[in-house]
Design a protein around this motif. Structure first.
Motif, PDB file in Angstrom:
ATOM      1  N   GLU A  96       0.809  -1.212   0.000  1.00 32.31           N
ATOM      2  CA  GLU A  96       0.000   0.000   0.000  1.00 32.31           C
ATOM      3  C   GLU A  96       0.843   1.263   0.000  1.00 32.31           C
ATOM      4  O   GLU A  96       0.332   2.355  -0.180  1.00 32.31           O
ATOM      5  N   THR A  97       2.138   1.132   0.266  1.00 37.98           N
ATOM      6  CA  THR A  97       3.025   2.278   0.170  1.00 37.98           C
ATOM      7  C   THR A  97       3.750   2.233  -1.170  1.00 37.98           C
ATOM      8  O   THR A  97       3.761   1.224  -1.856  1.00 37.98           O
ATOM      9  N   ALA A  98       4.370   3.347  -1.539  1.00 37.38           N
ATOM     10  CA  ALA A  98       5.087   3.400  -2.813  1.00 37.38           C
ATOM     11  C   ALA A  98       6.255   2.422  -2.786  1.00 37.38           C
ATOM     12  O   ALA A  98       7.033   2.377  -1.842  1.00 37.38           O
ATOM     13  N   SER A  99       6.376   1.637  -3.835  1.00 31.90           N
ATOM     14  CA  SER A  99       7.433   0.635  -3.897  1.00 31.90           C
ATOM     15  C   SER A  99       8.783   1.286  -4.162  1.00 31.90           C
ATOM     16  O   SER A  99       8.885   2.247  -4.930  1.00 31.90           O
ATOM     17  N   THR A 100       9.830   0.766  -3.503  1.00 31.90           N
ATOM     18  CA  THR A 100      11.188   1.208  -3.798  1.00 31.90           C
ATOM     19  C   THR A 100      11.886   0.225  -4.728  1.00 31.90           C
ATOM     20  O   THR A 100      13.072   0.376  -4.993  1.00 31.90           O
ATOM     21  N   HIS A 101      11.142  -0.779  -5.197  1.00 28.03           N
ATOM     22  CA  HIS A 101      11.721  -1.749  -6.134  1.00 28.03           C
ATOM     23  C   HIS A 101      11.537  -1.234  -7.553  1.00 28.03           C
ATOM     24  O   HIS A 101      10.419  -0.997  -8.004  1.00 28.03           O
ATOM     25  N   VAL A 102      12.645  -1.042  -8.249  1.00 27.93           N
ATOM     26  CA  VAL A 102      12.598  -0.559  -9.623  1.00 27.93           C
ATOM     27  C   VAL A 102      12.306  -1.731 -10.545  1.00 27.93           C
ATOM     28  O   VAL A 102      12.985  -2.760 -10.494  1.00 27.93           O
ATOM     29  N   ARG A 188      -2.052  10.625  -2.057  1.00 31.72           N
ATOM     30  CA  ARG A 188      -1.824   9.406  -1.267  1.00 31.72           C
ATOM     31  C   ARG A 188      -2.080   9.688   0.208  1.00 31.72           C
ATOM     32  O   ARG A 188      -1.181   9.638   1.049  1.00 31.72           O
ATOM     33  N   PRO A 189      -3.341   9.959   0.571  1.00 34.99           N
ATOM     34  CA  PRO A 189      -3.651  10.365   1.953  1.00 34.99           C
ATOM     35  C   PRO A 189      -3.426   9.269   2.985  1.00 34.99           C
ATOM     36  O   PRO A 189      -3.243   9.567   4.166  1.00 34.99           O
ATOM     37  N   ASP A 190      -3.457   8.003   2.567  1.00 33.50           N
ATOM     38  CA  ASP A 190      -3.303   6.902   3.512  1.00 33.50           C
ATOM     39  C   ASP A 190      -1.871   6.381   3.600  1.00 33.50           C
ATOM     40  O   ASP A 190      -1.597   5.437   4.348  1.00 33.50           O
ATOM     41  N   ASP A 191      -0.967   6.982   2.848  1.00 34.23           N
ATOM     42  CA  ASP A 191       0.424   6.550   2.856  1.00 34.23           C
ATOM     43  C   ASP A 191       1.196   7.421   3.849  1.00 34.23           C
ATOM     44  O   ASP A 191       1.249   8.642   3.701  1.00 34.23           O
ATOM     45  N   PRO A 192       1.811   6.824   4.865  1.00 35.62           N
ATOM     46  CA  PRO A 192       2.511   7.638   5.879  1.00 35.62           C
ATOM     47  C   PRO A 192       3.798   8.290   5.377  1.00 35.62           C
ATOM     48  O   PRO A 192       4.278   9.246   5.981  1.00 35.62           O
ATOM     49  N   GLU A 193       4.381   7.791   4.276  1.00 36.32           N
ATOM     50  CA  GLU A 193       5.688   8.297   3.849  1.00 36.32           C
ATOM     51  C   GLU A 193       5.674   9.776   3.485  1.00 36.32           C
ATOM     52  O   GLU A 193       6.467  10.557   4.039  1.00 36.32           O
ATOM     53  N   PRO A 194       4.808  10.235   2.552  1.00 33.22           N
ATOM     54  CA  PRO A 194       4.845  11.665   2.216  1.00 33.22           C
ATOM     55  C   PRO A 194       4.441  12.547   3.393  1.00 33.22           C
ATOM     56  O   PRO A 194       5.014  13.630   3.579  1.00 33.22           O
ATOM     57  N   ALA A 195       3.492  12.101   4.207  1.00 28.01           N
ATOM     58  CA  ALA A 195       3.071  12.897   5.358  1.00 28.01           C
ATOM     59  C   ALA A 195       4.215  13.068   6.355  1.00 28.01           C
ATOM     60  O   ALA A 195       4.415  14.157   6.916  1.00 28.01           O
ATOM     61  N   ALA A 196       4.976  11.993   6.589  1.00 29.78           N
ATOM     62  CA  ALA A 196       6.104  12.073   7.520  1.00 29.78           C
ATOM     63  C   ALA A 196       7.185  12.996   6.985  1.00 29.78           C
ATOM     64  O   ALA A 196       7.800  13.761   7.746  1.00 29.78           O
ATOM     65  N   LEU A 197       7.426  12.955   5.684  1.00 26.13           N
ATOM     66  CA  LEU A 197       8.437  13.827   5.085  1.00 26.13           C
ATOM     67  C   LEU A 197       8.020  15.293   5.219  1.00 26.13           C
ATOM     68  O   LEU A 197       8.836  16.156   5.561  1.00 26.13           O
ATOM     69  N   VAL A 198       6.748  15.575   4.975  1.00 29.12           N
ATOM     70  CA  VAL A 198       6.252  16.943   5.107  1.00 29.12           C
ATOM     71  C   VAL A 198       6.411  17.432   6.546  1.00 29.12           C
ATOM     72  O   VAL A 198       6.870  18.556   6.793  1.00 29.12           O
TER      73      VAL A 198
END
Length: 287
Positions: A96-102, A188-198
């Protein structure tokens, strides 16, 4: 951790790749097909001894960061990436989070662009892969700890990061970074990654907080960008962005128009190769 299965999976993954598949020169004639151990280690930024021990069912349990690097080096598919994690006794990253696998497709394109700066970046600004020309232009971001690979974090929290751009362009670049992150966070309101970065950047940078409160929104798109390289000087480059919606990843390509001074300077940069010419290394990111 299933050492025997992990070792076998790594050996088979290595054997099915040719140097040309990963952007490496063919080198001398090979007695066996596939990449050499030292080539996989180089691609994954690991020591040859450490990688050899993994293939020989020895050595410590690999970290999640090491597994991710190996998956990229071996051009694994999404399912193969998850299988590698399971063999090492780790849970794969949440979907559910953005993948870091290219994806192998993006890596294939990256490997083929040997005379053009190209890198894969998440929509939140984390660099996932670079080709040689990108490392020459923006310096080797992938050699740094993961936290230091995020272009937005570095731009606002590391003063050295801005030296990659002319001073008169830096304010516009800052606005573009924040406007893009604003759009990503809303999408991506349910993804904690961008919110934490902000949250981190609002607390750590007055400039970011001010720009965030302005509520400008703009996703990355085609643009002309200027780089101030420590060796070859000012470069006016065209920036093309190809988006993979499935993985929230972008392939960012910087080119110079033939016949321009920037084109000649890029050719020079390709000759001088990968060297860090700045104190502490900029690695600021041409996203």
């Amino acid at each position: 951790m299933n050492r025997a299965e992990l070792a076998d999976f790594l050996r088979r993954g290595r054997a099915r790749l040719a140097p040309s598949d990963v952007g490496l020169p063919p080198g001398a004639r090979r007695r066996t097909p596939g990449l050499r151990r030292e080539e996989v280690a180089q691609l994954a930024a690991l020591s040859v001894d450490y990688y050899t021990r993994l293939e020989q069912c020895r050595g410590p349990r690999p970290s999640r960061q090491t597994l991710t690097a190996l998956a990229r080096a071996l051009r694994l598919t999404g399912d193969e990436h998850d299988h590698l994690f399971h063999l090492a006794g780790e849970e794969p990253p949440r979907r559910e989070t953005a993948s870091t696998h290219v994806s192998p497709g993006l890596m294939l394109i990256l490997d083929r662009l040997d005379d053009t700066s190209a890198q894969v970046v998440t929509d939140c600004g984390e660099v996932l892969a670079q080709n040689a020309m990108a490392r020459a232009l923006t310096l080797d971001v992938m050699s740094r700890p993961r936290r230091e690979r995020n272009l937005v974090r570095r731009y606002f929290l590391d003063p050295d990061a801005r030296t990659l751009f002319p001073e008169e362009d830096r304010a516009d670049h800052a606005r573009a970074q924040v406007a893009n992150l604003r759009a990503v966070t809303a999408a991506r309101p349910d993804d904690p990654e961008p919110a934490a970065l902000v949250a981190e950047l609002r607390a750590g940078s007055e400039e970011f907080a001010r720009l965030w409160n302005a509520h400008e929104v703009s996703l990355r798109h085609k643009a002309t960008k200027r780089f101030l390289h420590p060796l070859v000087g000012l470069l006016d480059l065209d920036c093309e962005v190809l988006l993979s919606h499935e993985h929230h990843q972008l392939l960012v390509i910087h080119t110079a128009r033939p016949g321009t001074e920037a084109h000649e300077r890029l050719r020079l940069l390709r000759v001088v190769g990968l060297q860090d010419f700045t104190p502490g290394g900029v690695g600021a990111g041409g996203d």
